[in-house]
Design a protein around this motif. Sequence first.
Motif, PDB file in Angstrom:
ATOM      1  N   ALA A  91      -0.829   3.912  12.664  1.00  0.00           N
ATOM      2  CA  ALA A  91       0.433   3.790  11.923  1.00  0.00           C
ATOM      3  C   ALA A  91       0.010   3.646  10.429  1.00  0.00           C
ATOM      4  N   LEU A  92      -0.931   3.023  10.232  1.00  0.00           N
ATOM      5  CA  LEU A  92      -1.508   2.760   8.616  1.00  0.00           C
ATOM      6  C   LEU A  92      -1.656   4.076   7.985  1.00  0.00           C
ATOM      7  N   THR A  93      -0.953   3.995   6.762  1.00  0.00           N
ATOM      8  CA  THR A  93      -1.242   5.149   5.720  1.00  0.00           C
ATOM      9  C   THR A  93      -2.721   4.995   5.133  1.00  0.00           C
ATOM     10  N   GLU A  94      -2.789   6.147   4.534  1.00  0.00           N
ATOM     11  CA  GLU A  94      -4.158   6.561   3.895  1.00  0.00           C
ATOM     12  C   GLU A  94      -4.153   5.423   2.883  1.00  0.00           C
ATOM     13  N   LYS A  95      -3.250   5.120   2.106  1.00  0.00           N
ATOM     14  CA  LYS A  95      -3.270   4.136   0.923  1.00  0.00           C
ATOM     15  C   LYS A  95      -3.354   2.779   1.487  1.00  0.00           C
ATOM     16  N   GLU A  96      -2.854   2.378   2.878  1.00  0.00           N
ATOM     17  CA  GLU A  96      -2.975   1.099   3.292  1.00  0.00           C
ATOM     18  C   GLU A  96      -4.566   0.938   3.699  1.00  0.00           C
ATOM     19  N   LYS A  97      -5.010   1.926   4.256  1.00  0.00           N
ATOM     20  CA  LYS A  97      -6.541   1.781   4.462  1.00  0.00           C
ATOM     21  C   LYS A  97      -7.322   1.801   3.477  1.00  0.00           C
ATOM     22  N   GLU A  98      -6.962   2.418   2.293  1.00  0.00           N
ATOM     23  CA  GLU A  98      -7.999   2.439   0.944  1.00  0.00           C
ATOM     24  C   GLU A  98      -7.850   1.048   0.516  1.00  0.00           C
ATOM     25  N   THR A  99      -6.701   0.315   0.663  1.00  0.00           N
ATOM     26  CA  THR A  99      -6.638  -1.133   0.125  1.00  0.00           C
ATOM     27  C   THR A  99      -7.192  -1.845   1.105  1.00  0.00           C
ATOM     28  N   LEU A 100      -7.242  -1.737   2.233  1.00  0.00           N
ATOM     29  CA  LEU A 100      -8.002  -2.658   3.373  1.00  0.00           C
ATOM     30  C   LEU A 100      -9.446  -2.487   3.187  1.00  0.00           C
ATOM     31  N   ARG A 101     -10.058  -1.438   2.830  1.00  0.00           N
ATOM     32  CA  ARG A 101     -11.498  -1.008   2.727  1.00  0.00           C
ATOM     33  C   ARG A 101     -12.051  -1.688   1.426  1.00  0.00           C
ATOM     34  N   LEU A 102     -11.037  -1.627   0.299  1.00  0.00           N
ATOM     35  CA  LEU A 102     -11.480  -2.370  -0.694  1.00  0.00           C
ATOM     36  C   LEU A 102     -11.553  -3.854  -0.407  1.00  0.00           C
ATOM     37  N   VAL A 151     -12.307  -5.651   2.396  1.00  0.00           N
ATOM     38  CA  VAL A 151     -13.421  -6.116   3.203  1.00  0.00           C
ATOM     39  C   VAL A 151     -14.639  -5.676   2.465  1.00  0.00           C
ATOM     40  N   ASP A 152     -14.698  -4.839   1.182  1.00  0.00           N
ATOM     41  CA  ASP A 152     -15.751  -4.743   0.326  1.00  0.00           C
ATOM     42  C   ASP A 152     -15.998  -5.697  -0.806  1.00  0.00           C
ATOM     43  N   GLY A 153     -15.145  -6.672  -0.707  1.00  0.00           N
ATOM     44  CA  GLY A 153     -15.148  -8.037  -1.670  1.00  0.00           C
ATOM     45  C   GLY A 153     -14.240  -7.910  -2.574  1.00  0.00           C
ATOM     46  N   HIS A 154     -13.232  -7.036  -2.876  1.00  0.00           N
ATOM     47  CA  HIS A 154     -12.243  -7.049  -3.959  1.00  0.00           C
ATOM     48  C   HIS A 154     -11.229  -8.194  -3.602  1.00  0.00           C
ATOM     49  N   ASP A 155     -10.684  -8.592  -4.779  1.00  0.00           N
ATOM     50  CA  ASP A 155      -9.450  -9.479  -4.554  1.00  0.00           C
ATOM     51  C   ASP A 155      -8.305  -8.574  -5.135  1.00  0.00           C
ATOM     52  N   ALA A 156      -7.177  -9.059  -4.879  1.00  0.00           N
ATOM     53  CA  ALA A 156      -5.936  -8.347  -5.537  1.00  0.00           C
ATOM     54  C   ALA A 156      -5.953  -7.757  -6.895  1.00  0.00           C
ATOM     55  N   LYS A 157      -6.359  -8.720  -7.723  1.00  0.00           N
ATOM     56  CA  LYS A 157      -6.358  -8.251  -8.927  1.00  0.00           C
ATOM     57  C   LYS A 157      -7.587  -6.906  -9.151  1.00  0.00           C
ATOM     58  N   SER A 158      -8.655  -7.213  -8.683  1.00  0.00           N
ATOM     59  CA  SER A 158      -9.611  -6.189  -8.745  1.00  0.00           C
ATOM     60  C   SER A 158      -9.042  -4.712  -8.061  1.00  0.00           C
ATOM     61  N   MET A 159      -8.393  -4.875  -7.102  1.00  0.00           N
ATOM     62  CA  MET A 159      -8.031  -3.731  -6.274  1.00  0.00           C
ATOM     63  C   MET A 159      -6.959  -3.029  -7.042  1.00  0.00           C
ATOM     64  N   ALA A 160      -5.882  -3.859  -7.739  1.00  0.00           N
ATOM     65  CA  ALA A 160      -5.126  -3.301  -8.624  1.00  0.00           C
ATOM     66  C   ALA A 160      -5.652  -2.474  -9.755  1.00  0.00           C
ATOM     67  N   ARG A 161      -6.821  -3.206 -10.550  1.00  0.00           N
ATOM     68  CA  ARG A 161      -7.367  -2.562 -11.376  1.00  0.00           C
ATOM     69  C   ARG A 161      -8.095  -1.029 -10.927  1.00  0.00           C
ATOM     70  N   HIS A 162      -8.787  -1.247  -9.743  1.00  0.00           N
ATOM     71  CA  HIS A 162      -9.566  -0.144  -9.201  1.00  0.00           C
ATOM     72  C   HIS A 162      -8.512   1.095  -8.891  1.00  0.00           C
ATOM     73  N   LEU A 163      -7.385   0.758  -8.446  1.00  0.00           N
ATOM     74  CA  LEU A 163      -6.578   1.718  -7.685  1.00  0.00           C
ATOM     75  C   LEU A 163      -5.200   2.229  -8.976  1.00  0.00           C
ATOM     76  N   GLU A 202       1.874  -5.613  -1.204  1.00  0.00           N
ATOM     77  CA  GLU A 202       2.930  -5.031  -0.485  1.00  0.00           C
ATOM     78  C   GLU A 202       2.181  -4.091   0.651  1.00  0.00           C
ATOM     79  N   ARG A 203       1.243  -3.506   0.066  1.00  0.00           N
ATOM     80  CA  ARG A 203       0.488  -2.544   1.040  1.00  0.00           C
ATOM     81  C   ARG A 203      -0.275  -3.502   2.079  1.00  0.00           C
ATOM     82  N   LEU A 204      -0.896  -4.534   1.606  1.00  0.00           N
ATOM     83  CA  LEU A 204      -1.677  -5.473   2.577  1.00  0.00           C
ATOM     84  C   LEU A 204      -0.566  -6.058   3.369  1.00  0.00           C
ATOM     85  N   ARG A 205       0.596  -6.560   3.081  1.00  0.00           N
ATOM     86  CA  ARG A 205       1.685  -7.084   3.970  1.00  0.00           C
ATOM     87  C   ARG A 205       1.874  -6.018   4.950  1.00  0.00           C
TER      88      ARG A 205
END
Length: 252
Positions: free
Chosen positions: A7-18, A20-32, A41-44
């Motif tokens: 049921a996970l979308t590709e965007k949700e998977k992308e966020t989870l991958r980041l 587990v690679d050590g990013h926090d919410a702020k760095s994920m936001a910058r990266h994406l 919201e994606r993580l939730r």
Amino acid sequence: MTPGFQALTEKEKETLRLLVDGHDAKSMARHLGLSVHTVNERLRDARRKMAVSSSREAARKLRAIEQRDAEYRGDRLSGDAFAVADRDESAAPVDASRMVRRIGWVFGGIVMSLSLALFALASWSGPTDAPAAPQSAAQPAASPETAVVETARAWLALVDGEDWNGSWNATGQAFKALNTSDRWAEVSRSVRPPLGAVLSREAASEEAVPAPPYGYRMVKFRTRFANKAGAVETLSLVREGGAWRVVGYTID
């Protein structure tokens, strides 16, 4: 299969991958290129679908599922995957995003601690040259050493000498797309020097790994550091521009 994985979308998977690679919410936001609110919201939504209480648990489960899937595909592709090495290299560039989905995120971006340093293959930015004829299984490194092993050893010498800029420059496109030279230097300083000097380093194996578009080589060294005996260094290399380039590195 973990409930909710499909049921996970590709965007949700992308966020989870980041994550587990050590990013926090702020760095994920910058990266994406998103807001922190959107990332959360994606993580939730991913937690809800995976039926877990924490985002990190969801990310770890996704990584485990995709690794198993990649291993299964590798077994299925082992007979045919390297046929692409004989293709016309003037063919159109490989779709990197499609290739990453097929590999199944076997590797990540940056995950480092005193016991683990992982900078690995997660995407391919553009076409690569086909490697030399592959080996079908892990084999002891030949003597004299192959060009792949020699390249890996020379790259490790740069890391041993704390030449962070030189070692970054010697990596492949996939590595540089995920890790800036400053980030590589920052994390390397926190991991490599504490291990101490290299007392011995022996090439243990060289393995051809089937993965689109042309596969990659995995080289392992048995290494004895002053502050860590019995370490295993694993490097992943791809062929780019007529030379071998490091795209992955782990210390176990």
